[in-house]
Enzyme design. Structure first.
Site, short mmCIF file in Angstrom:
data_model
loop_
_atom_site.label_atom_id
_atom_site.label_comp_id
_atom_site.label_asym_id
_atom_site.label_seq_id
_atom_site.Cartn_x
_atom_site.Cartn_y
_atom_site.Cartn_z
N LYS A 13 0.82 -1.21 0.00
CA LYS A 13 0.00 0.00 0.00
C LYS A 13 0.86 1.27 0.00
CE LYS A 13 -2.44 -0.54 3.77
NZ LYS A 13 -1.98 -1.82 4.32
N ARG A 88 -9.34 1.21 8.79
CA ARG A 88 -8.98 -0.18 9.10
C ARG A 88 -10.21 -0.98 9.53
NH1 ARG A 88 -3.44 1.02 8.74
NH2 ARG A 88 -2.21 -0.65 9.64
N ARG A 127 11.72 -5.19 4.66
CA ARG A 127 11.39 -3.79 4.36
C ARG A 127 12.33 -2.81 5.07
NH1 ARG A 127 5.23 -1.88 4.70
NH2 ARG A 127 5.44 -2.03 6.95
N ARG A 160 11.43 -0.92 10.65
CA ARG A 160 10.47 -0.60 11.69
C ARG A 160 10.46 -1.67 12.77
NH1 ARG A 160 5.04 0.88 8.42
NH2 ARG A 160 4.22 -0.44 10.06
N ARG A 171 0.56 -8.58 13.58
CA ARG A 171 -0.04 -7.53 12.75
C ARG A 171 -0.92 -8.14 11.67
NH1 ARG A 171 4.56 -4.47 10.30
NH2 ARG A 171 3.08 -3.14 9.26
P1 AMP Z 1 0.87 1.25 8.83
O1 AMP Z 1 2.04 2.07 8.45
O2 AMP Z 1 -0.39 1.61 8.08
O3 AMP Z 1 1.14 -0.23 8.80
O4 AMP Z 1 0.53 1.61 10.36
C1 AMP Z 1 1.47 1.39 11.39
C2 AMP Z 1 0.75 1.27 12.72
O5 AMP Z 1 0.05 2.49 13.00
C3 AMP Z 1 -0.31 0.20 12.76
O6 AMP Z 1 0.24 -1.05 13.11
C4 AMP Z 1 -1.26 0.72 13.81
O7 AMP Z 1 -0.76 0.49 15.11
C5 AMP Z 1 -1.22 2.23 13.57
N1 AMP Z 1 -2.27 2.65 12.61
C6 AMP Z 1 -2.09 3.17 11.36
N2 AMP Z 1 -3.28 3.45 10.77
C7 AMP Z 1 -4.23 3.11 11.67
C8 AMP Z 1 -5.65 3.15 11.66
N3 AMP Z 1 -6.35 3.60 10.59
N4 AMP Z 1 -6.30 2.73 12.78
C9 AMP Z 1 -5.64 2.29 13.86
N5 AMP Z 1 -4.29 2.22 13.93
C10 AMP Z 1 -3.59 2.61 12.85
#
Ligand code: AMP
Length: 212
Positions: A13, A88, A127, A160, A171
């Site tokens: 994404k 989400r 990554r 990360r 996750r």
């Molecule tokens: P991502 O980079 O989208 O994988 O997001 C990294 C982390 O941020 C996720 O594992 C969540 O802990 C938090 N996060 C990001 N977007 C959301 C969302 N829309 N709702 C809840 N937590 C989020």
């Protein structure tokens, strides 16, 4: 135009969002990036978010929705945006729908990038991200010219915390787009499913085709 990009962690994404933003000029809004920026700057929001992120959990809806609504209220999001990592779940999707409806807009496309689980674990492990400009790399699929160094800005690349294998599995379990979220967009007639197990270029081409 407003677009949501859906897919499990590691589906590509973030990378695809950067590519679509470059080729369409659409504003890219990533809630994950916003949380990470807050963690980096040690804000109050960052401290709360970090405790969830480190466990591979979602940050509570109330906090996430408030941050997102504030972001789309800024002038640069007036004409459109592409959401990456939001929504989400259905609660977040409905909050976004309501906010957009309030200004006469709606989600025009929901693009779901699908990838099998085994492939996701392999991908997330490889990554790397630039500390300075946020560009994404992958050891196997999209490596930097020089390991550990960003091609674009020379910044240091890092992994990360939540890309460590044990957290990756959590996750995946907790953060796959839930079926009712996918249904939400299917019912609205805006869902396109895209096979994410192809080259980056092929996936980008399909995404651009879907929103043309
Ligand atoms: P991502 O980079 O989208 O994988 O997001 C990294 C982390 O941020 C996720 O594992 C969540 O802990 C938090 N996060 C990001 N977007 C959301 C969302 N829309 N709702 C809840 N937590 C989020």
């Amino acid at each position: 135009m407003f677009i949501v990009l859906l897919g499990p962690p590691g589906a590509g994404k973030g990378t695809q969002a950067q590519r679509i933003a470059e080729s369409t000029g659409l504003l890219h809004i990533s809630t994950g990036d916003m949380f990470r920026e807050n963690v980096r700057n040690e804000t109050e929001l960052g401290k709360v978010a970090k405790s969830y992120m480190d466990r591979g959990d979602l940050v509570p809806d109330e906090i996430t929705i408030k941050m997102l609504l504030e972001r789309i209220g800024r002038p640069d999001a007036a004409q459109g945006a592409m959401f990456d990592g939001f929504p989400r779940n259905v609660v977040q999707a409905e909050a976004l729908d309501t906010a957009l409806a309030g200004r006469g807009a709606k989600i025009d496309h929901a693009l779901l990038i699908s990838v099998p689980d085994e492939e996701l674990v392999a991908r997330l492990g490889g990554r790397w991200i630039c500390r300075q400009c946020g560009t994404l790399y992958h050891e196997r699929n999209d490596p930097p010219k020089q390991p550990g160094v960003c091609d674009k800005c020379g910044g240091e690349l890092y992994q990360r915390d939540d890309d460590r294998p044990e957290v990756v599995r959590t996750r995946l379990e907790k953060q796959k787009p839930p079926a009712d979220l996918i249904d939400h967009y299917r019912k609205h007639g805006v869902l396109t499913e895209i096979d994410g197990q192809r080259s980056l270029d092929d996936v980008t081409a399909s995404l651009l085709e879907a929103i043309r």
